[in-house]
Design a protein around this motif. Structure first.
Motif, short mmCIF file in Angstrom:
data_model
loop_
_atom_site.label_atom_id
_atom_site.label_comp_id
_atom_site.label_asym_id
_atom_site.label_seq_id
_atom_site.Cartn_x
_atom_site.Cartn_y
_atom_site.Cartn_z
N SER A 59 29.68 46.26 43.77
CA SER A 59 31.07 46.22 44.44
C SER A 59 31.69 44.85 44.27
O SER A 59 32.91 44.51 45.03
CB SER A 59 30.56 46.25 46.11
N GLY A 60 31.32 44.08 43.31
CA GLY A 60 32.09 42.74 42.79
C GLY A 60 31.20 41.40 43.29
O GLY A 60 30.05 41.83 43.62
N SER B 223 27.59 37.18 40.59
CA SER B 223 27.36 38.28 40.11
C SER B 223 26.22 37.91 39.11
O SER B 223 26.11 36.69 38.66
CB SER B 223 28.32 39.04 39.40
N ILE C 24 36.14 46.08 50.04
CA ILE C 24 36.59 45.13 49.10
C ILE C 24 38.09 44.72 49.48
O ILE C 24 38.82 45.66 49.38
CB ILE C 24 36.31 45.48 47.76
N ARG D 160 40.17 42.20 47.69
CA ARG D 160 40.41 41.38 46.71
C ARG D 160 41.93 41.24 46.11
O ARG D 160 42.37 40.21 45.99
CB ARG D 160 39.44 41.57 45.36
#
Length: 177
Positions: free
Chosen positions: A23-24, A66, A147, A149
């Motif tokens: 999902s990032g 990440s 999300i 972003r």
């Protein structure tokens, strides 16, 4: 071998990160909350993991961490060694001076050195991906977070309604009514 909370927490946090990274970037605050690990402690651990290129950081809104490599390329041994956790059961730390002087190794040095080799082989055989797969097979729920972003390239135009007086004189008129 003495595996302290440093190694256990690092492996736990890496599993959490790997479960959710699709999902990032994952915020350390979210890992801290889910795993009940102090945020400041996680920041220290992730600093070491980043220096060892096991994770990458993204700054700014929507930022976080990440994986620095694919989960199948990261082993438990990589994680533990990255956070300065010694994988050693010998009393001398592998220096072969167990007695503390020039007399050399203790009688059980070879036993503990052999255990070290087996532990290292075992920890090298377990990948982060296999740990993630185990968690998914056990039914661990991975919530899908919304999300937030991207910032739209088109500004959102909303009419502005002014409800405050725009001058001292207008303010005086409000009180005179």
């Amino acid at each position: 071998m003495r595996l302290t909370t440093k190694g256990r927490f690092a492996v736990t946090a890496m599993i959490d990160l790997a479960l959710r990274e699709h999902s990032g970037p994952v915020a350390l605050a979210a890992i801290s909350q889910r795993q009940q690990i102090s945020l400041s402690y996680l920041e220290q651990l992730f600093g070491k993991l980043r220096r060892n290129e096991l994770v990458e950081s993204t700054r700014g809104p929507g930022g976080g961490y990440s994986l620095g490599r694919k989960a199948e390329e990261i082993t438990v041994s990589d994680i533990i060694v990255a956070v300065d956790e010694a994988i050693d059961a010998t009393g001398c730390g592998g220096e072969e001076n167990c007695m503390g002087d020039e007399t050399g190794r203790c009688m059980t040095h070879d036993l503990w050195a052999s255990l070290n080799a087996r532990m290292l082989d075992y920890l090298n055989s377990i990948t982060l991906k296999s740990l993630v797969d185990d968690q998914l097979a056990r039914g661990v729920a991975v919530e899908e977070a919304a999300i937030k972003r991207a910032i739209s390239s088109q500004p959102v135009l909303k009419p502005i309604k002014i409800t405050a007086p725009n001058s001292v004189f207008a303010l005086g008129n409000v009180f005179n009514k």
